[in-house]
Motif scaffolding. Sequence first.
Motif, PDB file in Angstrom:
ATOM      1  N   ASP A  64       0.821  -1.207   0.000  1.00  0.00           N
ATOM      2  CA  ASP A  64       0.000   0.000   0.000  1.00  0.00           C
ATOM      3  C   ASP A  64       0.858   1.262   0.000  1.00  0.00           C
ATOM      4  O   ASP A  64       0.447   2.306  -0.507  1.00  0.00           O
ATOM      5  CB  ASP A  64      -0.929   0.017   1.219  1.00  0.00           C
ATOM      6  N   ARG A  65       2.066   1.164   0.561  1.00  0.00           N
ATOM      7  CA  ARG A  65       2.978   2.313   0.588  1.00  0.00           C
ATOM      8  C   ARG A  65       3.957   2.292  -0.584  1.00  0.00           C
ATOM      9  O   ARG A  65       4.901   3.080  -0.620  1.00  0.00           O
ATOM     10  CB  ARG A  65       3.762   2.323   1.901  1.00  0.00           C
ATOM     11  N   ASP A  66       3.726   1.383  -1.518  1.00  0.00           N
ATOM     12  CA  ASP A  66       4.597   1.230  -2.699  1.00  0.00           C
ATOM     13  C   ASP A  66       6.028   0.863  -2.332  1.00  0.00           C
ATOM     14  O   ASP A  66       6.968   1.183  -3.070  1.00  0.00           O
ATOM     15  CB  ASP A  66       4.592   2.506  -3.551  1.00  0.00           C
ATOM     16  N   GLU A  67       6.180   0.170  -1.208  1.00  0.00           N
ATOM     17  CA  GLU A  67       7.496  -0.341  -0.824  1.00  0.00           C
ATOM     18  C   GLU A  67       7.618  -1.749  -1.408  1.00  0.00           C
ATOM     19  O   GLU A  67       7.575  -2.760  -0.699  1.00  0.00           O
ATOM     20  CB  GLU A  67       7.641  -0.336   0.699  1.00  0.00           C
ATOM     21  N   ILE A  68       7.764  -1.805  -2.720  1.00  0.00           N
ATOM     22  CA  ILE A  68       7.618  -3.062  -3.451  1.00  0.00           C
ATOM     23  C   ILE A  68       8.682  -4.090  -3.057  1.00  0.00           C
ATOM     24  O   ILE A  68       8.369  -5.252  -2.801  1.00  0.00           O
ATOM     25  CB  ILE A  68       7.666  -2.803  -4.970  1.00  0.00           C
ATOM     26  N   ALA A  69       9.942  -3.659  -3.013  1.00  0.00           N
ATOM     27  CA  ALA A  69      11.021  -4.598  -2.696  1.00  0.00           C
ATOM     28  C   ALA A  69      10.833  -5.196  -1.302  1.00  0.00           C
ATOM     29  O   ALA A  69      10.996  -6.411  -1.105  1.00  0.00           O
ATOM     30  CB  ALA A  69      12.375  -3.905  -2.803  1.00  0.00           C
ATOM     31  N   ASP A  70      10.491  -4.336  -0.331  1.00  0.00           N
ATOM     32  CA  ASP A  70      10.282  -4.827   1.040  1.00  0.00           C
ATOM     33  C   ASP A  70       9.080  -5.763   1.093  1.00  0.00           C
ATOM     34  O   ASP A  70       9.102  -6.794   1.787  1.00  0.00           O
ATOM     35  CB  ASP A  70      10.059  -3.647   1.990  1.00  0.00           C
ATOM     36  N   ALA A  71       8.017  -5.417   0.372  1.00  0.00           N
ATOM     37  CA  ALA A  71       6.804  -6.238   0.387  1.00  0.00           C
ATOM     38  C   ALA A  71       7.074  -7.619  -0.215  1.00  0.00           C
ATOM     39  O   ALA A  71       6.638  -8.641   0.330  1.00  0.00           O
ATOM     40  CB  ALA A  71       5.695  -5.535  -0.391  1.00  0.00           C
ATOM     41  N   LEU A  72       7.798  -7.667  -1.320  1.00  0.00           N
ATOM     42  CA  LEU A  72       8.114  -8.955  -1.931  1.00  0.00           C
ATOM     43  C   LEU A  72       9.017  -9.783  -1.031  1.00  0.00           C
ATOM     44  O   LEU A  72       8.853 -11.003  -0.923  1.00  0.00           O
ATOM     45  CB  LEU A  72       8.777  -8.736  -3.293  1.00  0.00           C
ATOM     46  N   SER A  73       9.949  -9.118  -0.360  1.00  0.00           N
ATOM     47  CA  SER A  73      10.823  -9.826   0.579  1.00  0.00           C
ATOM     48  C   SER A  73      10.011 -10.418   1.728  1.00  0.00           C
ATOM     49  O   SER A  73      10.266 -11.549   2.167  1.00  0.00           O
ATOM     50  CB  SER A  73      11.886  -8.872   1.122  1.00  0.00           C
ATOM     51  N   THR A  74       9.020  -9.671   2.206  1.00  0.00           N
ATOM     52  CA  THR A  74       8.151 -10.163   3.272  1.00  0.00           C
ATOM     53  C   THR A  74       7.360 -11.381   2.800  1.00  0.00           C
ATOM     54  O   THR A  74       7.233 -12.380   3.526  1.00  0.00           O
ATOM     55  CB  THR A  74       7.190  -9.053   3.733  1.00  0.00           C
ATOM     56  N   MET A  75       6.834 -11.299   1.579  1.00  0.00           N
ATOM     57  CA  MET A  75       6.080 -12.444   1.042  1.00  0.00           C
ATOM     58  C   MET A  75       6.977 -13.668   0.887  1.00  0.00           C
ATOM     59  O   MET A  75       6.548 -14.802   1.120  1.00  0.00           O
ATOM     60  CB  MET A  75       5.451 -12.064  -0.304  1.00  0.00           C
ATOM     61  N   GLU A  76       8.221 -13.456   0.504  1.00  0.00           N
ATOM     62  CA  GLU A  76       9.161 -14.571   0.364  1.00  0.00           C
ATOM     63  C   GLU A  76       9.433 -15.232   1.718  1.00  0.00           C
ATOM     64  O   GLU A  76       9.573 -16.454   1.806  1.00  0.00           O
ATOM     65  CB  GLU A  76      10.460 -14.077  -0.265  1.00  0.00           C
ATOM     66  N   GLU A  77       9.499 -14.417   2.782  1.00  0.00           N
ATOM     67  CA  GLU A  77       9.682 -14.993   4.120  1.00  0.00           C
ATOM     68  C   GLU A  77       8.462 -15.823   4.516  1.00  0.00           C
ATOM     69  O   GLU A  77       8.601 -16.901   5.107  1.00  0.00           O
ATOM     70  CB  GLU A  77       9.942 -13.901   5.155  1.00  0.00           C
ATOM     71  N   VAL A  78       7.271 -15.316   4.198  1.00  0.00           N
ATOM     72  CA  VAL A  78       6.042 -16.063   4.487  1.00  0.00           C
ATOM     73  C   VAL A  78       6.083 -17.420   3.783  1.00  0.00           C
ATOM     74  O   VAL A  78       5.790 -18.458   4.387  1.00  0.00           O
ATOM     75  CB  VAL A  78       4.799 -15.262   4.029  1.00  0.00           C
ATOM     76  N   ILE A  79       6.459 -17.425   2.508  1.00  0.00           N
ATOM     77  CA  ILE A  79       6.510 -18.674   1.738  1.00  0.00           C
ATOM     78  C   ILE A  79       7.526 -19.636   2.354  1.00  0.00           C
ATOM     79  O   ILE A  79       7.244 -20.836   2.517  1.00  0.00           O
ATOM     80  CB  ILE A  79       6.849 -18.380   0.264  1.00  0.00           C
ATOM     81  N   ALA A  80       8.700 -19.121   2.709  1.00  0.00           N
ATOM     82  CA  ALA A  80       9.741 -19.981   3.284  1.00  0.00           C
ATOM     83  C   ALA A  80       9.282 -20.604   4.597  1.00  0.00           C
ATOM     84  O   ALA A  80       9.487 -21.803   4.842  1.00  0.00           O
ATOM     85  CB  ALA A  80      11.018 -19.171   3.503  1.00  0.00           C
ATOM     86  N   LEU A  81       8.638 -19.810   5.447  1.00  0.00           N
ATOM     87  CA  LEU A  81       8.160 -20.329   6.732  1.00  0.00           C
ATOM     88  C   LEU A  81       7.059 -21.363   6.534  1.00  0.00           C
ATOM     89  O   LEU A  81       7.015 -22.390   7.229  1.00  0.00           O
ATOM     90  CB  LEU A  81       7.670 -19.176   7.607  1.00  0.00           C
TER      91      LEU A  81
END
Length: 244
Positions: A64-81
């Motif tokens: 929502d804040r257009d922090e795309i790189a951080d958001a994708l990194s967060t999603m990648e952590e979710v997937i890994a966990l």
Amino acid sequence: TSPVFILRQLASAHNSMPHMEEAERCAQQALKRLRVLSEAHPTYGRLLLTLTEVLSLIGMLQFDRDEIADALSTMEEVIALRRGLCRDHPANIMYRQSLSHALTGYGARLYSLGRKSEALQQFRELIPVCEELVELAPGSLTMLRTLGGNHYNIGTVAGQLGSDEEALEAFGKSLEIRRELVTREPKDARFQNDVAYTLGNIAYIHVAQEDFEAALTFFEQAESVQRGLVSEHSQTPEFRVDLA
């Protein structure tokens, strides 16, 4: 009620209102506590799943804040966990569903950002997860429809990238599954509509290949299914639009 539960609920509530900073603060507090708890209780899967749910919320706020790189990194952590949860609890359907949702969401985000090749790879990786869900719940039409839908997504993106053969293979698998769903529940209009869409997309691939005879065959099949839907569900305007 635990403080973590309260913080998670507060974060979700604020996320539905114009209080993004408060939502972020609550979510980060919940995440901090959950990380400590999950380290103290590493085998408690539900705790780790809750942690990934909070991470997912943070990822949405970052988008929502257009922090795309951080958001994708967060999603990648979710997937890994969640992959870890599925590895440690192979018979748990809930954990595998959570992984399926995470991979689907990540692929959709990549697609919306125009990163279609990466999105396609995510959809490919989702196939074995969906197949395992079908095996774990063989009577679930929802699981089977999800598998068919993911093959459809692969076909769509592969076709847009010019990989016609992969697109046709994926659409073919989707069509087989979707026809099976119609056989199981012939009165469910959603399943028939899915078949019509898949037939139409196969036709478009044949058009791109200039195989117009094959394209016409699939267009006619799609039209036949769609006309049946309009006849049986005359009060549903979407079906008339699709037929037009």
